[in-house]
Every structure is written in structure tokens, then in C-alpha cells.
Design a protein around this motif. Structure first.
Motif, PDB file in Angstrom:
ATOM      1  N   MET A 167      60.513  16.098  58.717  1.00 13.81           N
ATOM      2  CA  MET A 167      60.160  15.691  57.356  1.00 13.81           C
ATOM      3  C   MET A 167      61.327  15.036  56.626  1.00 13.81           C
ATOM      4  O   MET A 167      61.175  14.601  55.493  1.00 13.81           O
ATOM      5  CB  MET A 167      59.669  16.901  56.547  1.00 13.81           C
ATOM      6  N   ARG A 168      62.480  14.943  57.276  1.00  9.41           N
ATOM      7  CA  ARG A 168      63.634  14.300  56.655  1.00  9.41           C
ATOM      8  C   ARG A 168      63.339  12.822  56.418  1.00  9.41           C
ATOM      9  O   ARG A 168      62.968  12.099  57.319  1.00  9.41           O
ATOM     10  CB  ARG A 168      64.855  14.439  57.562  1.00  9.41           C
ATOM     11  N   GLY A 169      63.495  12.377  55.180  1.00 13.16           N
ATOM     12  CA  GLY A 169      63.282  10.973  54.852  1.00 13.16           C
ATOM     13  C   GLY A 169      61.834  10.568  54.700  1.00 13.16           C
ATOM     14  O   GLY A 169      61.541   9.408  54.421  1.00 13.16           O
ATOM     15  N   VAL A 170      60.905  11.507  54.867  1.00 17.54           N
ATOM     16  CA  VAL A 170      59.472  11.184  54.785  1.00 17.54           C
ATOM     17  C   VAL A 170      59.050  11.101  53.315  1.00 17.54           C
ATOM     18  O   VAL A 170      59.430  11.929  52.502  1.00 17.54           O
ATOM     19  CB  VAL A 170      58.637  12.248  55.532  1.00 17.54           C
ATOM     20  N   GLU A 171      58.271  10.081  52.997  1.00 15.81           N
ATOM     21  CA  GLU A 171      57.780   9.896  51.632  1.00 15.81           C
ATOM     22  C   GLU A 171      56.295   9.518  51.659  1.00 15.81           C
ATOM     23  O   GLU A 171      55.835   8.873  52.598  1.00 15.81           O
ATOM     24  CB  GLU A 171      58.563   8.787  50.910  1.00 15.81           C
ATOM     25  N   TYR A 172      55.581   9.917  50.602  1.00 19.73           N
ATOM     26  CA  TYR A 172      54.156   9.584  50.505  1.00 19.73           C
ATOM     27  C   TYR A 172      53.801   8.935  49.168  1.00 19.73           C
ATOM     28  O   TYR A 172      52.793   8.252  49.066  1.00 19.73           O
ATOM     29  CB  TYR A 172      53.298  10.837  50.685  1.00 19.73           C
ATOM     30  N   GLY A 173      54.599   9.192  48.142  1.00 16.20           N
ATOM     31  CA  GLY A 173      54.267   8.674  46.819  1.00 16.20           C
ATOM     32  C   GLY A 173      53.179   9.455  46.119  1.00 16.20           C
ATOM     33  O   GLY A 173      52.712   9.064  45.050  1.00 16.20           O
ATOM     34  N   ASP A 174      52.757  10.566  46.725  1.00 15.82           N
ATOM     35  CA  ASP A 174      51.708  11.402  46.158  1.00 15.82           C
ATOM     36  C   ASP A 174      52.004  12.848  46.567  1.00 15.82           C
ATOM     37  O   ASP A 174      51.947  13.175  47.752  1.00 15.82           O
ATOM     38  CB  ASP A 174      50.334  10.966  46.678  1.00 15.82           C
ATOM     39  N   PRO A 175      52.335  13.731  45.618  1.00  7.73           N
ATOM     40  CA  PRO A 175      52.718  15.108  45.969  1.00  7.73           C
ATOM     41  C   PRO A 175      51.614  15.884  46.682  1.00  7.73           C
ATOM     42  O   PRO A 175      51.893  16.730  47.538  1.00  7.73           O
ATOM     43  CB  PRO A 175      53.073  15.745  44.620  1.00  7.73           C
ATOM     44  N   GLN A 176      50.353  15.607  46.358  1.00  3.15           N
ATOM     45  CA  GLN A 176      49.264  16.330  46.994  1.00  3.15           C
ATOM     46  C   GLN A 176      49.130  15.939  48.465  1.00  3.15           C
ATOM     47  O   GLN A 176      48.929  16.792  49.339  1.00  3.15           O
ATOM     48  CB  GLN A 176      47.949  16.064  46.261  1.00  3.15           C
ATOM     49  N   ILE A 177      49.255  14.631  48.740  1.00  3.47           N
ATOM     50  CA  ILE A 177      49.207  14.184  50.135  1.00  3.47           C
ATOM     51  C   ILE A 177      50.376  14.777  50.911  1.00  3.47           C
ATOM     52  O   ILE A 177      50.214  15.248  52.049  1.00  3.47           O
ATOM     53  CB  ILE A 177      49.229  12.645  50.214  1.00  3.47           C
ATOM     54  N   LYS A 178      51.551  14.787  50.304  1.00  8.06           N
ATOM     55  CA  LYS A 178      52.734  15.351  50.965  1.00  8.06           C
ATOM     56  C   LYS A 178      52.511  16.821  51.320  1.00  8.06           C
ATOM     57  O   LYS A 178      52.802  17.263  52.440  1.00  8.06           O
ATOM     58  CB  LYS A 178      53.961  15.209  50.063  1.00  8.06           C
ATOM     59  N   GLU A 179      51.992  17.587  50.369  1.00  8.47           N
ATOM     60  CA  GLU A 179      51.744  19.005  50.605  1.00  8.47           C
ATOM     61  C   GLU A 179      50.744  19.205  51.745  1.00  8.47           C
ATOM     62  O   GLU A 179      50.928  20.053  52.621  1.00  8.47           O
ATOM     63  CB  GLU A 179      51.234  19.665  49.322  1.00  8.47           C
ATOM     64  N   THR A 180      49.685  18.393  51.742  1.00 10.61           N
ATOM     65  CA  THR A 180      48.656  18.500  52.785  1.00 10.61           C
ATOM     66  C   THR A 180      49.230  18.165  54.161  1.00 10.61           C
ATOM     67  O   THR A 180      48.995  18.891  55.139  1.00 10.61           O
ATOM     68  CB  THR A 180      47.482  17.560  52.471  1.00 10.61           C
ATOM     69  N   MET A 181      49.992  17.073  54.237  1.00 11.30           N
ATOM     70  CA  MET A 181      50.525  16.646  55.531  1.00 11.30           C
ATOM     71  C   MET A 181      51.574  17.621  56.065  1.00 11.30           C
ATOM     72  O   MET A 181      51.624  17.894  57.266  1.00 11.30           O
ATOM     73  CB  MET A 181      51.106  15.232  55.428  1.00 11.30           C
ATOM     74  N   GLU A 182      52.404  18.141  55.195  1.00  9.83           N
ATOM     75  CA  GLU A 182      53.396  19.134  55.629  1.00  9.83           C
ATOM     76  C   GLU A 182      52.704  20.378  56.185  1.00  9.83           C
ATOM     77  O   GLU A 182      53.097  20.903  57.229  1.00  9.83           O
ATOM     78  CB  GLU A 182      54.290  19.521  54.451  1.00  9.83           C
ATOM     79  N   LYS A 183      51.691  20.829  55.482  1.00 11.18           N
ATOM     80  CA  LYS A 183      50.961  22.017  55.906  1.00 11.18           C
ATOM     81  C   LYS A 183      50.291  21.783  57.257  1.00 11.18           C
ATOM     82  O   LYS A 183      50.365  22.636  58.167  1.00 11.18           O
ATOM     83  CB  LYS A 183      49.911  22.385  54.848  1.00 11.18           C
ATOM     84  N   GLU A 184      49.659  20.625  57.422  1.00 11.28           N
ATOM     85  CA  GLU A 184      48.970  20.329  58.678  1.00 11.28           C
ATOM     86  C   GLU A 184      49.955  20.152  59.831  1.00 11.28           C
ATOM     87  O   GLU A 184      49.691  20.588  60.950  1.00 11.28           O
ATOM     88  CB  GLU A 184      48.110  19.070  58.522  1.00 11.28           C
ATOM     89  N   LEU A 185      51.093  19.503  59.559  1.00 10.83           N
ATOM     90  CA  LEU A 185      52.077  19.312  60.620  1.00 10.83           C
ATOM     91  C   LEU A 185      52.643  20.654  61.074  1.00 10.83           C
ATOM     92  O   LEU A 185      52.795  20.893  62.276  1.00 10.83           O
ATOM     93  CB  LEU A 185      53.206  18.396  60.139  1.00 10.83           C
ATOM     94  N   ARG A 186      52.956  21.511  60.140  1.00  8.92           N
ATOM     95  CA  ARG A 186      53.467  22.842  60.505  1.00  8.92           C
ATOM     96  C   ARG A 186      52.460  23.582  61.387  1.00  8.92           C
ATOM     97  O   ARG A 186      52.831  24.181  62.405  1.00  8.92           O
ATOM     98  CB  ARG A 186      53.766  23.649  59.231  1.00  8.92           C
ATOM     99  N   GLN A 187      51.187  23.524  61.013  1.00  8.87           N
ATOM    100  CA  GLN A 187      50.153  24.202  61.799  1.00  8.87           C
ATOM    101  C   GLN A 187      50.048  23.606  63.196  1.00  8.87           C
ATOM    102  O   GLN A 187      49.908  24.341  64.192  1.00  8.87           O
ATOM    103  CB  GLN A 187      48.806  24.119  61.074  1.00  8.87           C
TER     104      GLN A 187
END
Length: 407
Positions: free
Chosen positions: A13-33
Motif C-alpha cells: 500500500m506504499r504510495g497507493v492513492e485513490y482520491g476517495d477515502p471510501q474506495i481506499k478503505e474498501t480496497m485495503e480491507k479486500e487486499l488484506r483478506q
């Protein structure tokens, strides 16, 4: 020892950006899973990066998503480098404010060869799957395309920033430009991807892939987007057309000098997106800059050494640094001098005139005859002395006017 899930997430997730906090939260959660499941099941994730070979050469901006793919690779996941041999024929407008020129199959084939050759400077050749999306896109029927299109509304496409601006200006938006997102989305289906990497401007297309995967009964991929790298000016997107690019095939001394020319404000961005440094190492550099315990020039030289090492090997670092010190530091030449791109042998006099360093050819001749012009510190004695492209050089007029010549 394998990194923990937390350590792997910090890297990925270093350097990763989405421009939308909700999308970021969703993608981080899914990637961890996905990472947890991958480790439990002993099944590596299928991660891909798609690139359209629109130019024959790569610059450091192109390597940002490639380095992210390499991070997944080093963590043991299956990495696919997808060449857009079909999508290139459509033309992606995601990062453009006008329609992109459609390429010919011959141009695509020629550029695709150079892309794969250069990509293996970053990716592990033995552990990389190279694929081409004409393999499945070229065989789609018109009925298939209609079924894909039925998953999206025109409003969804027109809401995209680049299309919205063109609508406001009254500029044309061509129907085939809408099809690009469908085609890239279908790539995710064909590859059965777990993760897709792309630039932040590609987010719509990556999310389109998620939607189409659900339509085809697949689990939607995780979108990992990285920001656009600024060029050596620290402002505009890195691009050869704007003259602010650092090509990955440039000579070591030229690459080193260009890195040293970036503004201090861009250094952390370069460390984050372009280097092999860990998050802890980058945090230490950021802290040193904040506290003033290290001089920014020393940190920038460290950055230049790292980038030259990545693309030319450790043996090239010392000579490149010595060249920089000899040409710039020892002669008190500033780092941020204007650049001139030389593509063919040119006389010193012509270059002085073309670069606007003298008011006229007669003025240039007079300065040369008076010994007021230097090339890499040596006085230019002949008015017709030629300058050859291929390496970085510095042209000096008087005591305070400098021009960095790059090939």
C-alpha cells in the motif's frame, strides 16, 4: 523469513492513492483478506498490470506501476505483464483531454517488443507471465460487446473528469472511446485476476473490471492505483513530449544529473514511487528532512545513486556521481539549470542561438572568439565546434548562464 500480513500490506500500500477515502478503505480491507486467504490456502494471488505500447521507450513514470507489480512478485504472487495489443488500437483517453490517436497494428507490434525488453529491467523475467489482450478481445463478437456495454450507463462515462471537461468545452467525444473501458474491464475477466495495478487515472477502468467480473460470476478484483509521477520540473506529469522525462535507457551520468535537477519538494515522491527502499527507510529520510539533520543535496545524491543502480547496476554509480561532481559541483554550476534536448550533432554556435543564450549569431561568434563560452568546463575555441548527442554536457556562457545538454 516471510513478512507478516501487516508488513506485506505496508509494502503493497506504499504510495497507493485513490482520491476517495471510501474506495481506499474498501480496497485495503479486500487486499488484506486476499493475502490472508492466499497464505492459508497456499495459493498465490493473480496480479496483473496492463500497458498499452503507445511509445517505443519507457521513462521512470512508466515504471511506477511496474515497481508495484514487482513488490507483489517478491512476495511470491503470480504476476502478469499484459501488453495491450488490442486496446492500443482503440486508444485510452483516461489521462487525456482529447481523443488519443489510434495506432496501427504494425506500430503496436514494434512497440510491444521494446516494452517487454525494457520491463525486465524491473520485473523478474523468470517469474513473469507476459500476455497479450488481442488473444481474447479480437475474438469478441458484436453481440459480446453489446452484453458488456449493458453493464454501464452513458452517465457513468460522462461523469469522468476528462470527458466532463470535454463536454463543457463542446469538444467531441467519440463513441469508440467509451469502448476502451469495456475492453480493459474484460481483461480482468479473461485473466481471472485477483488484483489489478494501474495509475490513478485508470481507476474507472479498474472498477469496470470489478463490475464485469461480478457479471461473469467471478470474485471482483482488488484495484491498486498509484499516482502519476511528476517530471524533473516537479510540476507537470513526466513526459518526453514536455521535456521533463528521465528515460530508463539513458546513460548513467545523464540519469544521475537529471535526478539531481528535480526540486527538493519532489524527492520523497521519487523515493516512495521509484526506489527499493522500505517504508521505514523512507520515513527516516522524511524525518531527517523535517528536522534538518541531513542536507537535502546529500539526500538527493542518495536518490540519484539508487536510481542509477536500479537501471545500470552498482558499477555505474561511482562514475556517474564523479561526472556530476566534476561538471556541476566543482565548477559551482547550479543543479536546476535549463535543459536542451539534442537529437543530432549541432555546432556550438547553432546551439547558442537556438537555445536563446545569445541574441544573434554575430553575438555568439564574438563570445566564442573572446573565450566566453565553455563546454564541460573547457573553453570553446572553434566557432564550428560540434556537440554530439548521447551524453550529458553543460554549456556555459560567461559566469552565470548555463545550459544542460541531454541526448
Amino acid at each position: 523469513m516471510d513478512p507478516t500480513i501487516d508488513e506485506a500490506m505496508a509494502i503493497l500500500m506504499r504510495g497507493v492513492e485513490y482520491g476517495d477515502p471510501q474506495i481506499k478503505e474498501t480496497m485495503e480491507k479486500e487486499l488484506r483478506q486476499r493475502l490472508i486467504e492466499s497464505r492459508a490456502e497456499g495459493r498465490p494471488l493473480r496480479v496483473y498490470l496492463g500497458v498499452d505500447p503507445t511509445k517505443p521507450d519507457l521513462h521512470l513514470g512508466h515504471t511506477v506501476p511496474m515497481r508495484k507489480l514487482r513488490q507483489f512478485q517478491e512476495l511470491g504472487h503470480t504476476c502478469i505483464f499484459l501488453i495491450g495489443t488490442f486496446t492500443s488500437l482503440i486508444g485510452d483517453a483516461s489521462d487525456k483531454d482529447s481523443a488519443r490517436r489510434q495506432m496501427t497494428p504494425e506500430e503496436v507490434a514494434a512497440n510491444a517488443k521494446t516494452y517487454t525488453d525494457q520491463a525486465f529491467i524491473i520485473l523478474d523475467r523468470e517469474r513473469t507471465i507476459v500476455d497479450y489482450n488481442d488473444r481474447w478481445l479480437a475474438s469478441l463478437t458484436f453481440a459480446d460487446v453489446i452484453r458488456l456495454a449493458s453493464n454501464f450507463t452513458v452517465q457513468q462515462f460522462l461523469a469522468r473528469d476528462n470527458f466532463a471537461k470535454r463536454m463543457q468545452r463542446g469538444d467531441p467525444i467519440w463513441l469508440h472511446e467509451f469502448l476502451y473501458g469495456l475492453m480493459q474491464g474484460y481483461d480482468a475477466v479473461a485473466l481471472q485476476a485477483d488484483v489489478q495495478i494501474g495509475g490513478t487515472e485508470q481507476l474507472f477502468n479498474l472498477l469496470a473490471g470489478r463490475k464485469l467480473q461480478e457479471y461473469f460470476g467471478q470474485r471482483p478484483q482488488v484495484a491498486v492505483t498509484v499516482p502519476i509521477l511528476v517530471g524533473t520540473d516537479g510540476v507537470l506529469r513526466m513526459s518526453k513530449s514536455t521535456g521533463n522525462a528521465i528515460g530508463i535507457k539513458e546513460p548513467p551520468e545523464q540519469m544521475y544529473g537529471k535526478v539531481m535537477s528535480i526540486p527538493d519538494s519532489a524527492m520523497l515522491n521519487y523515493f516512495t514511487l521509484l526506489t527499493r527502499y522500505t517504508p521505514a527507510q523512507i520515513a527516516a529520510i522524511e524525518e531527517a528532512l523535517r528536522l534538518g539533520t541531513r542536507h537535502p543535496r546529500d539526500i538527493k545524491m542518495e536518490l540519484a545513486r539508487e536510481i542509477v543502480s536500479i537501471y545500470h547496476g552498482d558499477a555505474a554509480v561511482g562514475p556517474a556521481e564523479e561526472h556530476f561532481k566534476r561538471v556541476f559541483q566543482q565548477r559551482e554550476i547550479p543543479d536546476d539549470i535549463p535543459q536542451h534536448h539534442l537529437t543530432a550533432p549541432t555546432s556550438v554556435l547553432d546551439l547558442l542561438v537556438n537555445a536563446g543564450m545569445v541574441s544573434s549569431r554575430s553575438d555568439g561568434r564574438r563570445l566564442i572568439q573572446q573565450g566566453g563560452v565553455r563546454l564541460d568546463g573547457q573553453v570553446v575555441e572553434q566557432i564550428d565546434q560540434m556537440i554530439e548527442p548521447g551524453r550529458e554536457q553543460v554549456l556555459q556562457v560567461g559566469k552565470r548562464r548555463f545550459l544542460r545538454i541531454v541526448g
